[in-house]
Design an enzyme around this catalytic site. Structure first.
Site, PDB file in Angstrom:
ATOM      1  N   MET A 114       0.860  -1.188   0.000  1.00  8.54           N
ATOM      2  CA  MET A 114       0.000   0.000   0.000  1.00  8.54           C
ATOM      3  C   MET A 114       0.900   1.243   0.000  1.00  8.54           C
ATOM      4  O   MET A 114       0.473   2.335   0.384  1.00  8.54           O
ATOM      5  CB  MET A 114      -0.930  -0.019   1.209  1.00  8.54           C
ATOM      6  CG  MET A 114      -1.890  -1.211   1.136  1.00  8.54           C
ATOM      7  SD  MET A 114      -3.432  -0.983   2.029  1.00  8.54           S
ATOM      8  CE  MET A 114      -2.848  -0.802   3.679  1.00  8.54           C
ATOM      9  N   ALA A 135       4.155   3.871   0.838  1.00  2.00           N
ATOM     10  CA  ALA A 135       4.910   4.350   2.002  1.00  2.00           C
ATOM     11  C   ALA A 135       5.993   3.310   2.316  1.00  2.00           C
ATOM     12  O   ALA A 135       6.091   2.809   3.439  1.00  2.00           O
ATOM     13  CB  ALA A 135       3.995   4.611   3.194  1.00  2.00           C
ATOM     14  N   LEU A 136       6.749   3.008   1.301  1.00  4.83           N
ATOM     15  CA  LEU A 136       7.675   1.874   1.380  1.00  4.83           C
ATOM     16  C   LEU A 136       8.789   2.113   2.405  1.00  4.83           C
ATOM     17  O   LEU A 136       9.287   3.225   2.545  1.00  4.83           O
ATOM     18  CB  LEU A 136       8.285   1.605   0.005  1.00  4.83           C
ATOM     19  CG  LEU A 136       7.299   1.284  -1.118  1.00  4.83           C
ATOM     20  CD1 LEU A 136       8.046   0.937  -2.399  1.00  4.83           C
ATOM     21  CD2 LEU A 136       6.346   0.161  -0.724  1.00  4.83           C
ATOM     22  N   HIS A 137       9.169   1.049   3.073  1.00  2.99           N
ATOM     23  CA  HIS A 137      10.267   1.091   4.034  1.00  2.99           C
ATOM     24  C   HIS A 137      11.169  -0.109   3.772  1.00  2.99           C
ATOM     25  O   HIS A 137      10.915  -0.891   2.837  1.00  2.99           O
ATOM     26  CB  HIS A 137       9.721   1.101   5.465  1.00  2.99           C
ATOM     27  CG  HIS A 137       8.701   0.024   5.726  1.00  2.99           C
ATOM     28  ND1 HIS A 137       9.019  -1.314   5.765  1.00  2.99           N
ATOM     29  CD2 HIS A 137       7.366   0.085   5.903  1.00  2.99           C
ATOM     30  CE1 HIS A 137       7.942  -2.023   5.994  1.00  2.99           C
ATOM     31  NE2 HIS A 137       6.905  -1.196   6.071  1.00  2.99           N
ATOM     32  N   HIS A 141       9.612  -3.517   3.120  1.00  2.30           N
ATOM     33  CA  HIS A 141       9.116  -3.750   1.754  1.00  2.30           C
ATOM     34  C   HIS A 141      10.294  -4.048   0.822  1.00  2.30           C
ATOM     35  O   HIS A 141      10.205  -4.931  -0.031  1.00  2.30           O
ATOM     36  CB  HIS A 141       8.417  -2.495   1.207  1.00  2.30           C
ATOM     37  CG  HIS A 141       7.118  -2.168   1.873  1.00  2.30           C
ATOM     38  ND1 HIS A 141       6.926  -1.008   2.577  1.00  2.30           N
ATOM     39  CD2 HIS A 141       5.943  -2.841   1.918  1.00  2.30           C
ATOM     40  CE1 HIS A 141       5.686  -0.970   3.032  1.00  2.30           C
ATOM     41  NE2 HIS A 141       5.072  -2.068   2.662  1.00  2.30           N
ATOM     42  N   GLN A 162     -10.317  -2.512   2.600  1.00  2.00           N
ATOM     43  CA  GLN A 162      -9.809  -3.244   3.762  1.00  2.00           C
ATOM     44  C   GLN A 162      -9.718  -2.370   5.008  1.00  2.00           C
ATOM     45  O   GLN A 162      -9.251  -2.819   6.053  1.00  2.00           O
ATOM     46  CB  GLN A 162      -8.462  -3.894   3.444  1.00  2.00           C
ATOM     47  CG  GLN A 162      -7.284  -2.954   3.300  1.00  2.00           C
ATOM     48  CD  GLN A 162      -6.039  -3.688   2.826  1.00  2.00           C
ATOM     49  OE1 GLN A 162      -5.926  -4.074   1.667  1.00  2.00           O
ATOM     50  NE2 GLN A 162      -5.096  -3.912   3.728  1.00  2.00           N
ATOM     51  N   ASP A 204       2.210  -9.282   9.169  1.00  2.00           N
ATOM     52  CA  ASP A 204       0.777  -9.562   9.017  1.00  2.00           C
ATOM     53  C   ASP A 204       0.625 -11.074   8.836  1.00  2.00           C
ATOM     54  O   ASP A 204       0.240 -11.545   7.767  1.00  2.00           O
ATOM     55  CB  ASP A 204       0.233  -8.807   7.806  1.00  2.00           C
ATOM     56  CG  ASP A 204       0.387  -7.310   7.979  1.00  2.00           C
ATOM     57  OD1 ASP A 204      -0.351  -6.734   8.775  1.00  2.00           O
ATOM     58  OD2 ASP A 204       1.269  -6.723   7.330  1.00  2.00           O
ATOM     59  N   GLN A 224      -2.738 -12.333   7.771  1.00  2.00           N
ATOM     60  CA  GLN A 224      -2.966 -12.014   6.354  1.00  2.00           C
ATOM     61  C   GLN A 224      -2.234 -13.011   5.456  1.00  2.00           C
ATOM     62  O   GLN A 224      -2.784 -13.503   4.467  1.00  2.00           O
ATOM     63  CB  GLN A 224      -2.474 -10.595   6.068  1.00  2.00           C
ATOM     64  CG  GLN A 224      -2.406 -10.255   4.589  1.00  2.00           C
ATOM     65  CD  GLN A 224      -2.042  -8.806   4.356  1.00  2.00           C
ATOM     66  OE1 GLN A 224      -2.890  -7.938   4.397  1.00  2.00           O
ATOM     67  NE2 GLN A 224      -0.770  -8.526   4.089  1.00  2.00           N
TER      68      GLN A 224
HETATM   69  O1  PAF Z   1      -0.175  -5.807   3.630  1.00  4.11           O
HETATM   70  C1  PAF Z   1      -0.579  -4.873   2.913  1.00  4.11           C
HETATM   71  O2  PAF Z   1       0.113  -3.879   2.711  1.00  4.11           O
HETATM   72  C2  PAF Z   1      -1.955  -4.983   2.268  1.00  4.11           C
HETATM   73  O3  PAF Z   1      -2.847  -5.612   3.107  1.00  4.11           O
HETATM   74  C3  PAF Z   1      -1.923  -5.633   0.880  1.00  4.11           C
HETATM   75  C4  PAF Z   1      -1.479  -7.077   0.949  1.00  4.11           C
HETATM   76  C5  PAF Z   1      -1.001  -4.850  -0.035  1.00  4.11           C
HETATM   77  C6  PAF Z   1      -3.324  -5.605   0.279  1.00  4.11           C
HETATM   78  O4  PAF Z   1      -3.804  -4.310   0.137  1.00  4.11           O
END
Ligand code: PAF
Length: 282
Positions: free
Chosen positions: A30, A32-34, A37, A61, A152, A155
């Protein structure tokens, strides 16, 4: 670096590469990379010929409109960071319309009960939103491998379940949590923390480590109560939940068994920002 803003350009681009026999890795984000990521992207670069990074703040979400509105959006900086990694990384930064047309709603999923635990209890509809976006992204990109962080963890398990239930031809790879020197799990939300809150938030990981030590000799309930007491004493952090769960099905531990593996999960607020973390206990 090529940035695709629409699936109409991304799909033929990826298809051409696939027809040349290139292996495609995918890192959904999503933005705002760090560094966390970037470590996912580096893993993807090792296993694949090209890597697609999606940058999309997925509205379905979020169960909280303010959280969605305040979620950091830093596309230019994100692209600059990804450029430093190499020529084989490409960005898909779709609009809401490109993903949802005019129907910005989640599909309904069953993840065989995984969706009712922890985050599912506290974030209504969250995993329907995650399932919807990840399924659509998998269908658009059709990656060979897709990379998700263990921060996560729930997730990650849900995405694995999604891929197997819908027979999506993708290998879902879980990657270790990337932490600040203080131990704080890296998260895009950390960008919104004040300096003091960021320092104080390292308490979450420190507490998880101490809980792990205690879990060697104490029951799951005793350990959870101990964690709750630690947070009650903390001046800035408010615990939302602590849970000790079986790593395979995320069911709360009633009685420890030597043959099972467990993880401890925490969600807590500081400065109205929600942070989550987890570690393996055995
Ligand atoms: O983990 C996240 O950043 C989000 O839940 C994802 C997997 C990109 C889905 O929007």
């Amino acid at each position: 670096m090529t940035i695709h803003y629409s699936q109409n350009t991304l799909k033929p681009f990826v298809n051409d590469l696939k027809s040349e026999g290139k292996k495609v890795g995918f890192v959904p984000t999503m933005g705002a990379l760090h560094k966390g990521h970037l470590s996912l992207v580096k893993n993807a670069m090792t296993d694949n010929d090209i890597v697609i990074v999606s940058i999309f703040v997925n509205p379905t979400q979020f169960d909280n409109a303010t959280d969605l509105q305040k979620y950091p959006r830093t596309l230019e900086a994100d692209v600059a960071l990804l450029k430093t990694l190499g020529n084989n990384v490409f960005v898909y930064a779709p609009s809401v319309e490109d993903i949802y047309n005019s129907d910005v709603n989640s599909e309904k999923f069953s993840f065989d009960g995984l969706e009712f635990e922890m985050e599912g209890k506290f974030r209504t509809g969250h995993f329907d939103g995650v399932g919807t976006i990840v399924k659509r992204l998998f269908e658009i990109i059709v990656p060979d491998n897709a990379y998700f962080g263990e921060k996560d963890f729930q997730q990650l398990m849900i995405v694995k379940k999604l891929a197997s239930k819908y027979k999506l031809p993708v290998n879902v790879v879980g990657c270790e949590i990337f932490r600040e020197a203080s131990g704080l799990a890296m998260s895009s939300r950390n960008q919104r923390l004040s300096k003091e809150a960021k320092e104080e938030s390292a308490f979450i990981y420190k507490t998880l480590l101490k809980a792990k030590e205690k879990f060697g000799t104490k029951s799951a309930n005793t350990v959870k109560e101990w964690v709750q007491q630690q947070f009650e004493k903390h001046p800035l952090l408010t615990l939302e939940y602590v849970e000790i769960a079986n790593s395979k099905n995320l069911k709360t531990v009633q009685r420890k068994s030597k043959n099972e593996t467990y993880r401890i999960f925490i969600a807590a607020f500081i400065e109205n920002i929600r942070l989550i973390d987890n570690i393996a206990l055995n």
